[in-house]
Scaffold this motif. Structure first.
Motif, PDB file in Angstrom:
ATOM      1  N   GLN A 178    -113.848 -18.151  12.326  1.00 52.27           N
ATOM      2  CA  GLN A 178    -112.932 -17.281  11.559  1.00 52.27           C
ATOM      3  C   GLN A 178    -113.674 -16.215  10.751  1.00 52.27           C
ATOM      4  O   GLN A 178    -113.080 -15.262  10.264  1.00 52.27           O
ATOM      5  CB  GLN A 178    -112.083 -18.116  10.585  1.00 52.27           C
ATOM      6  N   GLY A 237    -112.580 -24.980  21.922  1.00 49.57           N
ATOM      7  CA  GLY A 237    -112.979 -24.504  20.597  1.00 49.57           C
ATOM      8  C   GLY A 237    -113.809 -23.246  20.745  1.00 49.57           C
ATOM      9  O   GLY A 237    -114.108 -22.821  21.865  1.00 49.57           O
ATOM     10  N   VAL A 238    -114.170 -22.640  19.614  1.00 50.29           N
ATOM     11  CA  VAL A 238    -115.011 -21.445  19.667  1.00 50.29           C
ATOM     12  C   VAL A 238    -116.261 -21.677  18.818  1.00 50.29           C
ATOM     13  O   VAL A 238    -116.168 -21.921  17.620  1.00 50.29           O
ATOM     14  CB  VAL A 238    -114.245 -20.183  19.188  1.00 50.29           C
ATOM     15  N   VAL A 276    -113.954 -30.373  18.022  1.00 47.92           N
ATOM     16  CA  VAL A 276    -113.912 -30.335  19.485  1.00 47.92           C
ATOM     17  C   VAL A 276    -115.287 -30.679  20.066  1.00 47.92           C
ATOM     18  O   VAL A 276    -115.405 -31.212  21.164  1.00 47.92           O
ATOM     19  CB  VAL A 276    -113.509 -28.901  19.943  1.00 47.92           C
ATOM     20  N   GLU A 308    -116.635 -20.673   7.334  1.00 48.01           N
ATOM     21  CA  GLU A 308    -115.369 -20.593   8.081  1.00 48.01           C
ATOM     22  C   GLU A 308    -115.527 -20.736   9.580  1.00 48.01           C
ATOM     23  O   GLU A 308    -114.556 -20.562  10.314  1.00 48.01           O
ATOM     24  CB  GLU A 308    -114.721 -19.231   7.834  1.00 48.01           C
ATOM     25  N   PHE A 324    -107.475 -19.967   2.323  1.00 51.88           N
ATOM     26  CA  PHE A 324    -108.049 -19.152   1.246  1.00 51.88           C
ATOM     27  C   PHE A 324    -108.091 -17.696   1.686  1.00 51.88           C
ATOM     28  O   PHE A 324    -108.596 -17.381   2.780  1.00 51.88           O
ATOM     29  CB  PHE A 324    -109.472 -19.638   0.927  1.00 51.88           C
ATOM     30  N   ILE A 350    -112.220 -26.121   0.177  1.00 48.34           N
ATOM     31  CA  ILE A 350    -110.868 -25.750   0.595  1.00 48.34           C
ATOM     32  C   ILE A 350    -110.855 -25.590   2.113  1.00 48.34           C
ATOM     33  O   ILE A 350    -111.772 -24.999   2.677  1.00 48.34           O
ATOM     34  CB  ILE A 350    -110.451 -24.459  -0.153  1.00 48.34           C
ATOM     35  N   SER A 368    -114.126 -25.888  15.189  1.00 45.72           N
ATOM     36  CA  SER A 368    -114.882 -26.181  16.421  1.00 45.72           C
ATOM     37  C   SER A 368    -115.616 -27.509  16.284  1.00 45.72           C
ATOM     38  O   SER A 368    -115.883 -28.177  17.282  1.00 45.72           O
ATOM     39  CB  SER A 368    -115.834 -25.044  16.782  1.00 45.72           C
ATOM     40  N   GLY A 393    -115.561 -27.763   7.898  1.00 38.31           N
ATOM     41  CA  GLY A 393    -116.133 -28.178   9.183  1.00 38.31           C
ATOM     42  C   GLY A 393    -117.478 -28.822   8.895  1.00 38.31           C
ATOM     43  O   GLY A 393    -117.759 -29.258   7.767  1.00 38.31           O
TER      44      GLY A 393
HETATM   45  C1  LIG Z   1    -116.698 -27.200  23.341  1.00 42.53           C
HETATM   46  C2  LIG Z   1    -117.737 -27.238  22.276  1.00 42.53           C
HETATM   47  C3  LIG Z   1    -118.790 -28.143  22.393  1.00 42.53           C
HETATM   48  C4  LIG Z   1    -119.781 -28.188  21.412  1.00 42.53           C
HETATM   49  N1  LIG Z   1    -120.755 -29.120  21.527  1.00 42.53           N
HETATM   50  C5  LIG Z   1    -121.709 -29.217  20.574  1.00 42.53           C
HETATM   51  C6  LIG Z   1    -122.709 -30.213  20.664  1.00 42.53           C
HETATM   52  O1  LIG Z   1    -122.730 -31.030  21.589  1.00 42.53           O
HETATM   53  N2  LIG Z   1    -123.651 -30.261  19.670  1.00 42.53           N
HETATM   54  C7  LIG Z   1    -123.650 -29.376  18.621  1.00 42.53           C
HETATM   55  O2  LIG Z   1    -124.529 -29.460  17.741  1.00 42.53           O
HETATM   56  N3  LIG Z   1    -122.692 -28.417  18.508  1.00 42.53           N
HETATM   57  C8  LIG Z   1    -121.745 -28.315  19.466  1.00 42.53           C
HETATM   58  N4  LIG Z   1    -120.770 -27.356  19.359  1.00 42.53           N
HETATM   59  C9  LIG Z   1    -120.890 -26.374  18.272  1.00 42.53           C
HETATM   60  C10 LIG Z   1    -120.371 -26.927  16.950  1.00 42.53           C
HETATM   61  O3  LIG Z   1    -119.001 -27.169  17.083  1.00 42.53           O
HETATM   62  C11 LIG Z   1    -120.642 -25.915  15.831  1.00 42.53           C
HETATM   63  O4  LIG Z   1    -122.015 -25.603  15.739  1.00 42.53           O
HETATM   64  C12 LIG Z   1    -120.201 -26.435  14.461  1.00 42.53           C
HETATM   65  O5  LIG Z   1    -119.202 -27.373  14.578  1.00 42.53           O
HETATM   66  C13 LIG Z   1    -119.747 -25.298  13.576  1.00 42.53           C
HETATM   67  O6  LIG Z   1    -119.273 -25.834  12.371  1.00 42.53           O
HETATM   68  P1  LIG Z   1    -118.643 -24.892  11.255  1.00 42.53           P
HETATM   69  O7  LIG Z   1    -118.400 -25.748  10.077  1.00 42.53           O
HETATM   70  O8  LIG Z   1    -119.486 -23.671  11.079  1.00 42.53           O
HETATM   71  O9  LIG Z   1    -117.261 -24.370  11.879  1.00 42.53           O
HETATM   72  P2  LIG Z   1    -115.856 -25.122  12.065  1.00 42.53           P
HETATM   73  O10 LIG Z   1    -116.033 -26.497  12.505  1.00 42.53           O
HETATM   74  O11 LIG Z   1    -115.022 -24.243  12.936  1.00 42.53           O
HETATM   75  O12 LIG Z   1    -115.245 -25.180  10.616  1.00 42.53           O
HETATM   76  C14 LIG Z   1    -114.710 -24.080   9.943  1.00 42.53           C
HETATM   77  C15 LIG Z   1    -113.613 -24.577   9.032  1.00 42.53           C
HETATM   78  O13 LIG Z   1    -113.235 -23.509   8.170  1.00 42.53           O
HETATM   79  C16 LIG Z   1    -111.832 -23.552   7.978  1.00 42.53           C
HETATM   80  N5  LIG Z   1    -111.417 -22.196   7.570  1.00 42.53           N
HETATM   81  C17 LIG Z   1    -111.711 -21.026   8.176  1.00 42.53           C
HETATM   82  N6  LIG Z   1    -111.199 -19.999   7.479  1.00 42.53           N
HETATM   83  C18 LIG Z   1    -110.573 -20.543   6.401  1.00 42.53           C
HETATM   84  C19 LIG Z   1    -109.842 -19.982   5.299  1.00 42.53           C
HETATM   85  N7  LIG Z   1    -109.669 -18.660   5.149  1.00 42.53           N
HETATM   86  N8  LIG Z   1    -109.318 -20.822   4.391  1.00 42.53           N
HETATM   87  C20 LIG Z   1    -109.496 -22.170   4.502  1.00 42.53           C
HETATM   88  N9  LIG Z   1    -110.173 -22.736   5.529  1.00 42.53           N
HETATM   89  C21 LIG Z   1    -110.711 -21.933   6.452  1.00 42.53           C
HETATM   90  C22 LIG Z   1    -111.282 -24.004   9.327  1.00 42.53           C
HETATM   91  O14 LIG Z   1    -110.024 -24.610   9.154  1.00 42.53           O
HETATM   92  C23 LIG Z   1    -112.347 -25.011   9.774  1.00 42.53           C
HETATM   93  O15 LIG Z   1    -112.010 -26.315   9.382  1.00 42.53           O
HETATM   94  C24 LIG Z   1    -119.748 -27.290  20.309  1.00 42.53           C
HETATM   95  C25 LIG Z   1    -118.682 -26.403  20.187  1.00 42.53           C
HETATM   96  C26 LIG Z   1    -117.689 -26.369  21.153  1.00 42.53           C
HETATM   97  C27 LIG Z   1    -116.547 -25.415  20.978  1.00 42.53           C
END
Ligand SMILES: Cc1cc2nc3c(=O)[nH]c(=O)nc-3n(C[C@H](O)[C@H](O)[C@H](O)COP(=O)(O)OP(=O)(O)OC[C@H]3O[C@@H](n4cnc5c(N)ncnc54)[C@H](O)[C@@H]3O)c2cc1C
Length: 352
Positions: A191, A281-282, A47, A188, A172, A36, A44, A16
């Motif tokens: 998750q 999304g979460v 989304v 993650e 993973f 990975i 999220s 992400g």
């Molecule tokens: C409706 C909505 C609107 C939002 N609007 C904004 C905004 O306007 N501005 C802003 O800054 N933020 C916004 N956000 C928040 C933003 O989405 C998050 O802060 C950010 O995207 C989080 O990124 P991340 O990489 O931590 O998580 P994620 O994007 O969820 O990525 C996690 C990744 O890990 C992978 N994964 C998890 N477990 C495993 C495993 N065991 N093995 C392999 N892969 C795994 C998943 O497949 C996923 O691809 C919004 C969120 C939502 C839901």
């Protein structure tokens, strides 16, 4: 399938926003990594509306660390566009019409701090948007704000990692981090609440839903935000968001949220709309509203980069750079984000 870690410095779990930027910065430091990502889990980031905004809340105060985060933000993403050969940064003002006289009066008073004007301008007559917005009281227009097309950025990152031969499309199993021959960093997102190494951390995930809407015949290049946001994606297409729910933490769009968003839209804007897409999304939010970064209290070869909440776009570059400085040069992490602030929780749940 068994993930091979021989010869690697780091295995990044999750592609992400968090994992992508961290992996990119580690590669830039000359580290050998694999990243990975499971097609099974939603992200999220895919989304999110991707908005970055230095002033928030009813009284539009500067967000946490605005002075540190925002001057660097657009420079970072612009450089990234060049490296990834893709266009995803959209620096645009955010127009926040005053919802009522009370808020307008507040902005006319001397209670507004002087440094607020580093990030915004204020007007008391609504001239620009009188045909679009249901407010004639004026409003605040932010500087150093905009939105990131996260889908485009993540696809470009995926291509970049694939071309370097470091991307693995696979789920993973967190337990495998114990036998890995390199450092594993979990990115993650939501998750993480199911990760046996980090489920003691005080996550407070928040479900959010957004609509893509079509509005015919208007010209709008700025984001409009009051109660809901309307982001111009392309000609006639806008993203409308977002809802906040601490229940039913899944990625399923709901009729209730759709109706809530449409109602909020009509409070804010005049033109008719048609809905073209609906996503949920979460957000990986935390109880103290600060990121969760650092190494596991017991297993020092296992780390986490998470808890970006609803501000991932603004927080990720700054804290990924800080984390890389910690990993590579041993520089201290800010105590406000270091997960060792919750070490007592780890001991309390009887992990040790
Ligand atoms: C409706 C909505 C609107 C939002 N609007 C904004 C905004 O306007 N501005 C802003 O800054 N933020 C916004 N956000 C928040 C933003 O989405 C998050 O802060 C950010 O995207 C989080 O990124 P991340 O990489 O931590 O998580 P994620 O994007 O969820 O990525 C996690 C990744 O890990 C992978 N994964 C998890 N477990 C495993 C495993 N065991 N093995 C392999 N892969 C795994 C998943 O497949 C996923 O691809 C919004 C969120 C939502 C839901």
């Amino acid at each position: 399938m068994e993930t091979e870690t021989t010869g690697l410095d780091y295995l990044i779990v999750g592609q992400g926003l968090a994992g992508s930027i961290l992996a990119y910065l580690l590669i830039r430091e000359g580290k050998k990594i694999n990243i990975i990502d499971s097609p099974e889990f939603p992200s999220s980031s895919r989304v999110a509306a991707g908005i970055y905004n230095p002033v928030t809340g009813r009284k539009l105060v500067k967000t946490w660390l605005a002075d540190e985060l925002f001057p660097h933000l657009e420079v970072f993403y612009t450089e990234l566009e060049q490296v990834l050969d893709a266009k995803f940064l959209h620096p645009v003002p955010i127009y926040r019409p005053f919802p009522n006289k009370e808020v307008q009066t507040y902005f006319k008073s001397d209670k507004v701090s002087a440094d607020f004007y580093d990030f915004a301008t204020v007007e008391f007559e609504n001239i620009r948007y009188k045909d679009l917005v249901n407010s004639t009281l004026g409003g605040v227009t932010t500087k150093h704000s905009g939105w990131l097309d996260l889908k485009v950025m993540l696809e470009a990152f995926r291509k970049y990692f694939q071309e370097k031969g470091v991307f693995i499309a696979e789920k993973f199993n967190p337990e495998k981090a114990l036998s890995a021959t390199c450092t594993t960093i979990f990115c993650e997102g939501f998750q993480a609440v199911n990760n046996p190494f980090f489920n003691y951390l005080p996550f407070s995930p928040v479900k959010g839903e957004v609509l893509d809407i079509s509005i015919e015949g208007i010209e709008l290049s700025e984001i409009i935000n009051q109660g809901a946001f309307v982001v111009p994606l392309s000609a006639n297409t806008f993203r409308l968001g977002a809802t906040y729910s601490w229940h039913e933490l899944d990625f399923a769009p709901t009729q209730k949220a759709k109706e809530e968003l449409i109602e909020k839209y009509h409070k804010l804007m005049k033109p008719a709309i048609s809905v073209t897409a609906h996503q949920a999304g979460v957000r990986p939010a935390t109880k103290d509203r600060r990121p969760l970064i650092g190494m596991h209290p017991e297993f020092q070869q296992i780390g986490i980069f998470n808890g970006l909440g609803s501000k991932g776009v603004a927080l990720a570059p700054y804290f990924a750079e800080q984390f890389v400085d910690f990993l590579v040069n041993g520089k201290e992490l800010s105590p406000e984000v270091n997960i060792n602030r919750f070490a007592s929780l780890y001991l309390r749940v009887g992990n040790s």
